[in-house]
Design a protein around this motif. Structure first.
Motif, PDB file in Angstrom:
ATOM      1  N   ALA A   1       0.807  -1.206   0.000  1.00 52.85           N
ATOM      2  CA  ALA A   1       0.000   0.000   0.000  1.00 52.85           C
ATOM      3  C   ALA A   1       0.847   1.265   0.000  1.00 52.85           C
ATOM      4  CB  ALA A   1      -0.924  -0.008   1.212  1.00 52.85           C
ATOM      5  N   VAL A   2       0.209   2.358  -0.349  1.00 49.85           N
ATOM      6  CA  VAL A   2       0.832   3.673  -0.236  1.00 49.85           C
ATOM      7  C   VAL A   2       1.270   3.922   1.202  1.00 49.85           C
ATOM      8  CG1 VAL A   2       0.352   6.154  -0.384  1.00 49.85           C
ATOM      9  CG2 VAL A   2      -0.405   4.618  -2.219  1.00 49.85           C
ATOM     10  N   PHE A   3       0.476   3.435   2.161  1.00 51.92           N
ATOM     11  CA  PHE A   3       0.810   3.555   3.581  1.00 51.92           C
ATOM     12  C   PHE A   3       0.448   2.248   4.269  1.00 51.92           C
ATOM     13  CE2 PHE A   3      -0.210   4.433   8.000  1.00 51.92           C
ATOM     14  CZ  PHE A   3       0.877   5.203   8.409  1.00 51.92           C
ATOM     15  N   THR A   4       1.341   1.752   5.115  1.00 51.96           N
ATOM     16  CA  THR A   4       1.104   0.502   5.831  1.00 51.96           C
ATOM     17  C   THR A   4       0.965   0.774   7.327  1.00 51.96           C
ATOM     18  OG1 THR A   4       2.349  -0.756   4.187  1.00 51.96           O
ATOM     19  CG2 THR A   4       2.013  -1.798   6.332  1.00 51.96           C
TER      20      THR A   4
ATOM     21  N   CYS B   1      -0.264 -21.784  10.746  1.00 49.19           N
ATOM     22  CA  CYS B   1       0.056 -23.013  10.026  1.00 49.19           C
ATOM     23  C   CYS B   1       1.561 -23.276   9.995  1.00 49.19           C
ATOM     24  CB  CYS B   1      -0.504 -22.945   8.614  1.00 49.19           C
ATOM     25  SG  CYS B   1       0.172 -21.594   7.625  1.00 49.19           S
ATOM     26  N   ALA B   2       2.364 -22.292  10.385  1.00 46.35           N
ATOM     27  CA  ALA B   2       3.819 -22.479  10.449  1.00 46.35           C
ATOM     28  C   ALA B   2       4.280 -22.781  11.868  1.00 46.35           C
ATOM     29  CB  ALA B   2       4.534 -21.242   9.911  1.00 46.35           C
ATOM     30  N   GLY B   3       3.349 -23.052  12.784  1.00 50.57           N
ATOM     31  CA  GLY B   3       3.716 -23.520  14.109  1.00 50.57           C
ATOM     32  C   GLY B   3       3.979 -22.449  15.148  1.00 50.57           C
ATOM     33  N   VAL B   4       3.431 -21.240  14.965  1.00 49.19           N
ATOM     34  CA  VAL B   4       3.581 -20.174  15.955  1.00 49.19           C
ATOM     35  C   VAL B   4       2.319 -20.117  16.805  1.00 49.19           C
ATOM     36  CG1 VAL B   4       3.956 -17.712  16.327  1.00 49.19           C
ATOM     37  CG2 VAL B   4       5.068 -18.867  14.401  1.00 49.19           C
ATOM     38  N   ASN B   5       2.482 -20.143  18.105  1.00 51.69           N
ATOM     39  CA  ASN B   5       1.339 -20.085  19.013  1.00 51.69           C
ATOM     40  C   ASN B   5       0.730 -18.684  18.984  1.00 51.69           C
ATOM     41  OD1 ASN B   5      -0.519 -20.834  21.047  1.00 51.69           O
ATOM     42  ND2 ASN B   5       1.032 -22.009  22.162  1.00 51.69           N
ATOM     43  N   TYR B   6      -0.291 -18.468  19.819  1.00 52.94           N
ATOM     44  CA  TYR B   6      -0.974 -17.175  19.856  1.00 52.94           C
ATOM     45  C   TYR B   6       0.001 -16.005  19.988  1.00 52.94           C
ATOM     46  CZ  TYR B   6      -5.591 -19.291  20.859  1.00 52.94           C
ATOM     47  OH  TYR B   6      -6.763 -19.994  20.801  1.00 52.94           O
ATOM     48  N   VAL B   7      -0.336 -14.912  19.316  1.00 54.45           N
ATOM     49  CA  VAL B   7       0.275 -13.606  19.567  1.00 54.45           C
ATOM     50  C   VAL B   7      -0.896 -12.686  19.885  1.00 54.45           C
ATOM     51  CG1 VAL B   7       1.635 -11.704  18.640  1.00 54.45           C
ATOM     52  CG2 VAL B   7       2.168 -14.065  17.977  1.00 54.45           C
ATOM     53  N   ASP B   8      -1.016 -12.288  21.133  1.00 55.20           N
ATOM     54  CA  ASP B   8      -2.219 -11.593  21.587  1.00 55.20           C
ATOM     55  C   ASP B   8      -1.826 -10.529  22.599  1.00 55.20           C
ATOM     56  OD1 ASP B   8      -4.653 -11.071  23.286  1.00 55.20           O
ATOM     57  OD2 ASP B   8      -5.549 -12.550  21.938  1.00 55.20           O
ATOM     58  N   PHE B   9      -2.112  -9.267  22.270  1.00 52.58           N
ATOM     59  CA  PHE B   9      -1.752  -8.185  23.189  1.00 52.58           C
ATOM     60  C   PHE B   9      -2.626  -6.959  22.916  1.00 52.58           C
ATOM     61  CE2 PHE B   9       1.027  -8.003  19.502  1.00 52.58           C
ATOM     62  CZ  PHE B   9       1.038  -6.673  19.136  1.00 52.58           C
ATOM     63  N   GLY B  10      -2.520  -5.974  23.782  1.00 55.42           N
ATOM     64  CA  GLY B  10      -3.409  -4.829  23.742  1.00 55.42           C
ATOM     65  C   GLY B  10      -3.131  -3.879  22.584  1.00 55.42           C
ATOM     66  N   SER B  11      -4.195  -3.306  22.077  1.00 54.12           N
ATOM     67  CA  SER B  11      -4.089  -2.257  21.066  1.00 54.12           C
ATOM     68  C   SER B  11      -4.912  -1.062  21.542  1.00 54.12           C
ATOM     69  CB  SER B  11      -4.582  -2.752  19.704  1.00 54.12           C
ATOM     70  OG  SER B  11      -5.977  -2.993  19.739  1.00 54.12           O
ATOM     71  N   LEU B  12      -5.026  -0.062  20.678  1.00 49.95           N
ATOM     72  CA  LEU B  12      -5.715   1.183  21.021  1.00 49.95           C
ATOM     73  C   LEU B  12      -6.789   1.472  19.974  1.00 49.95           C
ATOM     74  CD1 LEU B  12      -2.436   3.151  21.717  1.00 49.95           C
ATOM     75  CD2 LEU B  12      -4.036   2.345  23.484  1.00 49.95           C
ATOM     76  N   PRO B  13      -7.865   2.162  20.345  1.00 52.23           N
ATOM     77  CA  PRO B  13      -8.867   2.555  19.342  1.00 52.23           C
ATOM     78  C   PRO B  13      -8.190   3.306  18.193  1.00 52.23           C
ATOM     79  CG  PRO B  13      -9.707   2.958  21.551  1.00 52.23           C
ATOM     80  CD  PRO B  13      -8.254   2.591  21.709  1.00 52.23           C
ATOM     81  N   TYR B  14      -8.379   2.810  16.976  1.00 48.52           N
ATOM     82  CA  TYR B  14      -7.571   3.249  15.849  1.00 48.52           C
ATOM     83  C   TYR B  14      -8.397   3.904  14.750  1.00 48.52           C
ATOM     84  CZ  TYR B  14      -9.169  -1.397  14.315  1.00 48.52           C
ATOM     85  OH  TYR B  14      -9.929  -2.503  14.014  1.00 48.52           O
ATOM     86  N   GLN B  15      -7.690   4.562  13.850  1.00 50.89           N
ATOM     87  CA  GLN B  15      -8.265   5.102  12.637  1.00 50.89           C
ATOM     88  C   GLN B  15      -7.872   4.223  11.448  1.00 50.89           C
ATOM     89  OE1 GLN B  15      -6.553   9.048  12.656  1.00 50.89           O
ATOM     90  NE2 GLN B  15      -8.295   9.933  13.749  1.00 50.89           N
ATOM     91  N   ILE B  16      -8.625   4.353  10.365  1.00 48.51           N
ATOM     92  CA  ILE B  16      -8.342   3.633   9.122  1.00 48.51           C
ATOM     93  C   ILE B  16      -7.804   4.655   8.126  1.00 48.51           C
ATOM     94  CG2 ILE B  16      -9.289   2.225   7.261  1.00 48.51           C
ATOM     95  CD1 ILE B  16     -11.586   1.497   9.250  1.00 48.51           C
ATOM     96  N   PRO B  17      -6.510   4.629   7.815  1.00 48.49           N
ATOM     97  CA  PRO B  17      -5.956   5.633   6.896  1.00 48.49           C
ATOM     98  C   PRO B  17      -6.275   5.315   5.439  1.00 48.49           C
ATOM     99  CG  PRO B  17      -4.227   4.143   7.625  1.00 48.49           C
ATOM    100  CD  PRO B  17      -5.480   3.730   8.350  1.00 48.49           C
ATOM    101  N   LEU B  18      -6.622   6.331   4.691  1.00 49.15           N
ATOM    102  CA  LEU B  18      -6.912   6.146   3.277  1.00 49.15           C
ATOM    103  C   LEU B  18      -5.716   5.541   2.548  1.00 49.15           C
ATOM    104  CD1 LEU B  18      -8.641   6.504   0.755  1.00 49.15           C
ATOM    105  CD2 LEU B  18      -7.957   8.908   0.692  1.00 49.15           C
ATOM    106  N   GLY B  19      -4.499   5.911   2.958  1.00 48.85           N
ATOM    107  CA  GLY B  19      -3.311   5.381   2.301  1.00 48.85           C
ATOM    108  C   GLY B  19      -3.210   3.874   2.356  1.00 48.85           C
ATOM    109  N   ALA B  20      -3.811   3.252   3.378  1.00 53.34           N
ATOM    110  CA  ALA B  20      -3.780   1.790   3.499  1.00 53.34           C
ATOM    111  C   ALA B  20      -4.749   1.116   2.539  1.00 53.34           C
ATOM    112  CB  ALA B  20      -4.095   1.378   4.936  1.00 53.34           C
ATOM    113  N   LEU B  21      -5.617   1.893   1.901  1.00 51.03           N
ATOM    114  CA  LEU B  21      -6.582   1.345   0.941  1.00 51.03           C
ATOM    115  C   LEU B  21      -6.134   1.544  -0.506  1.00 51.03           C
ATOM    116  CD1 LEU B  21      -9.908   2.654   2.567  1.00 51.03           C
ATOM    117  CD2 LEU B  21      -8.478   0.723   3.246  1.00 51.03           C
TER     118      LEU B  21
END
Length: 573
Positions: free
Chosen positions: A428-431, A474-494
């Motif tokens: 994307a233009v922005f990730t 499917c490559a054998g990695v267990n859960y990755v689970d942690f806190g995030s924050l209320p986020y925005q959706i940037p147009l650049g990611a679309l």
């Protein structure tokens, strides 16, 4: 034709529901005769302003946004049911705690309200349930609105049917895009196959939207994309591994529904792969808690063994979460006596996550193989619950557990399509990176030690929230689970870096493997689709490209005002 029959036709029939003005019968017959005379029939060409591949939540919301902005739309769906994870995949909505009032577009809340109204109008609710403003038919703990897939399907069809009637929308179910015609940086047309009748059609438009569950249009159109896990060196993400792996995708799940009839005996035939799954220990790092068919699993946050409870009458199981109540879609106590013999629950649990194969990029044969094995895992789980699961009274098994095939609308009782947690993602233009939305890294990056907030994007076109939740891979990695924050959706990611008239509207936007873990949920997917549908209409009205909307400050401001006036939130209050 009665309205009910018409909606059933839309939901269950094969082939296309064509909403273009029909040709006269005589003219149509002449065309068919000419085609027969020339040998193989020429594929039908359907033209619209917007061609959307994939009828999931992102596809439906993109279609509705475009339609309400006077665009013509073709919407394809590979199964018979539109609605994606909410319907064909049988996943009750994963949402944030403020969903009833804010944090999603107005039309998403309209969808939720219509689902509740459907129950009030059509079901024998108790007086107490009928009066609840925020009715939750199943009282499932995963969401404030746990409901049957078919109800969401009926509501979404209701929302689309006026546009089918007036000729703006062509809805093609049982239809899959198989090829693309591309010139330079633009898509010219798509070839789609009617899967039931094995005939092709050509879809031509000004804009094309990839709302498929795995980002299928990206390789077909030559759009640059990534898959799997990026390395820490690539993204600088706190939770990224030292070495990336494009084959490392989260487990998928084939959901199904159960109810429970006390005193009943619905024990299924012992599944062919039962002994394998009964003894299967997932090979993960860090290690899984033991056998997968067990009430212990790896705590997603600590990865230590954690006990889950199970009682199909909904009875509390001490401090352990009762899995039966987690995604329960019918609580019989909300309905008049005798309406249901027992509660109905959706099984999307750690016990039926399928970790032994990657569907992204799989051949049709590989796809079928892994989905069929996932169904064997499901049947093995059902048989284990019926015959071996520990009971509070010291006994084993609950023979009154019954597979509810009707809930998913399939002969085998399994969801029409697997719940796929991550897809191919556009370059994307922005990730969006972990430093933008992950609570810990955001605090480090911003210096906000008290109540950090997610990054503010100048080009925000929506908002969402969910913790970063990556299931075992499917490559054998267990859960990755942690806190995030209320986020925005940037147009650049679309916006793809190169393609001009192709936009993503599902889990295929510019996120990383890590940030996909919070951008993949129901209301965010809907928000992405709504942003895309509005963006196309706006860009066409101004005769500019989506990239120009982002790059030209006055245009961007006008577009953000445009979508806010249509009920889209671009910032958290």
């Amino acid at each position: 034709m009665k309205r009910r029959n018409f909606l059933e036709m839309l939901a269950l029939s094969s082939g296309a529901v064509i909403a273009q003005p029909a040709l006269g019968l005589a003219q149509e017959k002449k065309q068919q005769a000419r085609a027969k005379g020339k040998g193989k029939a020429k594929p039908e060409t359907i033209t619209a302003d917007v061609i959307i591949a994939g009828g999931g939540l992102g596809g439906v919301s993109a279609a509705l946004a475009a339609l309400h902005n006077q665009q013509t739309v073709v919407l394809t769906e590979e199964t018979e049911w539109i609605g994606g994870q909410l319907t064909q995949q049988g996943v009750p909505p994963d949402e944030h705690p403020w969903i009833e009032t804010h944090g999603a577009p107005a039309r998403y809340r309209e969808l939720r309200n219509r689902i509740r109204e459907y129950y009030v109008r059509n079901y024998p609710l108790t007086a107490d349930a009928r009066q609840r403003t925020h009715l939750n038919p199943g009282d499932g703990s995963v969401s404030r609105l746990c409901h049957e897939p078919k109800v969401a399907l009926a509501v979404m069809l209701d929302m689309l049917t006026p546009f089918i009637s007036n000729g703006q929308l062509v809805l093609l179910i049982d239809t899959k895009v198989v090829r693309a015609n591309v010139s330079g940086n633009k898509v010219l047309s798509l070839a789609a196959e009617d899967l039931r009748h094995h005939r092709e059609m050509v879809l031509q438009g000004s804009y094309f939207v990839d709302a498929t569950e795995m980002g299928d249009l990206l390789p077909l159109t030559g759009t640059e994309f990534v898959t799997g896990t990026e390395s820490r060196q690539e993204t600088g993400e706190l939770h990224a591994p030292e070495k990336g792996n494009p084959e490392n995708n989260q487990a998928f799940t084939v959901c199904f529904a159960l109810d429970y009839v006390p005193g009943g005996n619905f024990v299924i035939e012992k599944p062919a792969e039962y002994e394998f799954w009964r003894n299967h220990v997932p090979k993960l790092t860090p290690a899984w808690s033991g056998r997968q068919l067990d009430l212990h699993y790896s705590d997603p946050r600590t990865l230590k063994p954690k006990l889950l409870g199970f009682h199909p009458e909904g009875i509390a199981t001490g401090d352990a979460l009762n899995l039966w109540n987690y995604r329960r879609i019918i609580n019989k106590g909300n309905f008049e006596e005798g309406m249901y013999s027992g509660d109905v629950t959706i099984v999307n649990w750690p016990q039926n996550d399928y970790m032994l194969g990657n569907l992204i990029g799989a051949s049709p044969e590989q796809f079928h193989h892994h989905v069929e094995r996932a169904k064997q895992l499901n049947l093995s789980l059902i048989y284990w619950l019926q015959t071996e699961a520990p009971r509070p009274d010291g006994g084993k098994g609950w023979p009154g557990i019954r597979l509810r095939k009707d809930i998913m609308g399939t002969a085998d009782g399994m969801a029409k399509y697997p719940y796929i947690r991550e897809a191919r993602r556009i370059k994307a233009v922005f990730t969006v990176l972990e430093e933008h939305v992950g609570a810990e890294q955001r605090a480090q990056k911003s210096g906000q030690t008290q109540q950090p907030t997610a990054a503010t994007f100048h080009d925000s076109v929506g908002v969402g929230y969910y913790h970063i939740d990556l299931h075992p891979s499917c490559a054998g990695v267990n859960y990755v689970d942690f806190g995030s924050l209320p986020y925005q959706i940037p147009l650049g990611a679309l916006l793809p870096q190169r393609m001009e008239n192709l936009l993503p509207a599902n889990k295929n936007i510019g996120t990383t493997h890590i940030t996909n873990g919070c951008y993949r949920v129901h209301p965010t997917e809907w928000s992405i689709g709504e942003a895309v549908g509005n963006l196309i209409a706006f860009a066409r009205s101004k005769n500019v490209t989506p990239r120009q909307v982002r790059e030209q400050a006055p245009l961007l401001q006008e577009f953000q005002d445009y979508i806010r006036a249509r009920g889209v939130e671009t910032a958290w209050t």
